[in-house]
Design a protein around this motif. Structure first.
Motif, PDB file in Angstrom:
ATOM      1  N   VAL A   7      85.056  44.438  52.240  1.00 36.22           N
ATOM      2  CA  VAL A   7      86.081  43.545  51.739  1.00 36.22           C
ATOM      3  C   VAL A   7      86.233  43.794  50.242  1.00 36.22           C
ATOM      4  CG1 VAL A   7      86.802  41.157  51.399  1.00 36.22           C
ATOM      5  CG2 VAL A   7      85.570  41.798  53.477  1.00 36.22           C
TER       6      VAL A   7
ATOM      7  N   ALA B 208      90.488  43.537  53.526  1.00 31.80           N
ATOM      8  CA  ALA B 208      89.322  43.999  54.282  1.00 31.80           C
ATOM      9  C   ALA B 208      89.689  45.227  55.098  1.00 31.80           C
ATOM     10  CB  ALA B 208      88.813  42.897  55.216  1.00 31.80           C
TER      11      ALA B 208
ATOM     12  N   ILE C  64      91.020  37.023  56.661  1.00 29.05           N
ATOM     13  CA  ILE C  64      89.691  37.635  56.579  1.00 29.05           C
ATOM     14  C   ILE C  64      88.620  36.646  57.027  1.00 29.05           C
ATOM     15  CG2 ILE C  64      87.980  38.642  55.013  1.00 29.05           C
ATOM     16  CD1 ILE C  64      90.333  39.712  53.349  1.00 29.05           C
TER      17      ILE C  64
ATOM     18  N   HIS D 160      80.977  44.026  50.290  1.00 29.34           N
ATOM     19  CA  HIS D 160      82.182  43.713  49.532  1.00 29.34           C
ATOM     20  C   HIS D 160      82.057  44.207  48.098  1.00 29.34           C
ATOM     21  CE1 HIS D 160      79.467  40.276  48.895  1.00 29.34           C
ATOM     22  NE2 HIS D 160      80.094  40.076  47.726  1.00 29.34           N
TER      23      HIS D 160
END
Length: 252
Positions: free
Chosen positions: A34, A80, A21, A59
């Motif tokens: 993510v 992700a 990632i 995220h």
């Protein structure tokens, strides 16, 4: 090396593993979101969290069970999702519309988080000649398998711009001579009394909260749909369709 895993259920591209990632972020990959394991620690995880914050990557912190459902692979506490499309730069889109002498018809989606609603809106937007859709980098629905399916593939034909802040995008549009119209019940004006034949961007709010009050303060006009039933609201994709087809009616 960055490893991609193609999810068999949603046909959605994923990256798993912290180092992979991090490499994707450094490479400028179109990361939608993510998922990070709650309470995960370690130097590498700290480096990932710093990179997510520094690059304003959407995220969320989730339990490990969520990550295990996302991928059967060794995710190391992070998964992700990668967008199947490339996002547009708003300034470039506006330049292209100006060069083509088109009268812009744009959509701004303020925190619409349901992927199916997003896909349905994209499908209607493509059918009604919308030139582009603007969403925020954080809080917006991802472009995933559900989005692609409910859009009937229209997502691949529709320019979608991701911006840092919706308010800044509105200021940019206004400076370019594009009127902003908020779809909200917090007005007495019906959409039929608004001109959509000029350059315009229609703003639709989230499924539960509507348009952010700070956004409502800076728009040029507000408009609502007439409601006659006992239920006081429509699904956002249905309401969006009503606004867009009024724009089509006026532009023909």
């Amino acid at each position: 090396m960055v490893f991609l895993y193609l999810c068999p259920m949603e046909k959605e591209h994923q990256i798993f593993g912290i180092r992979a990632i991090l490499e994707a972020i450094d490479a400028g990959a179109a990361i939608d979101k993510v998922f990070v394991q709650k309470e995960a620690s370690g130097d590498l995880m700290k480096k990932l969290l710093a990179a997510l914050k520094r690059n304003n990557v959407n995220h969320a912190f989730v339990p490990i069970e969520k990550l295990n459902r996302l991928t059967p692979n060794n995710h190391q506490g992070a998964v992700a999702t990668i967008s199947p499309i490339a996002f547009y730069d708003l300034d470039i889109l506006l330049e292209e519309l100006n060069s083509a002498n088109k009268t812009p018809l744009l959509l701004i989606l303020d925190q619409i988080s349901d992927a199916r609603n997003f896909g349905a809106i994209i499908r209607t937007a493509e059918c009604t000649g919308v030139h582009g859709i603007i969403i925020s980098k954080s809080g917006a629905a991802p472009v995933n398998g559900d989005t692609v399916k409910t859009s009937a593939g229209a997502v691949f034909n529709m320019p979608i711009c991701k911006v840092e802040h919706i308010k800044d995008a509105i200021f940019t549009l206004q400076a370019s001579g594009i009127k902003t119209v908020a779809a909200t019940e917090k007005t007495d004006q019906l959409l039929y009394d608004v001109s959509f034949s000029e350059p315009v961007a229609i703003i639709m709010g989230s499924e539960d909260r509507g348009i952010n009050p700070s956004v409502l303060k800076i728009v040029d006009e507000k408009a609502k749909l007439p409601m006659f039933g006992n239920i006081g609201s429509l699904n956002v994709s249905v309401a969006c369709g009503a606004f867009l087809y009024e724009a089509v009616r006026q532009r023909q």
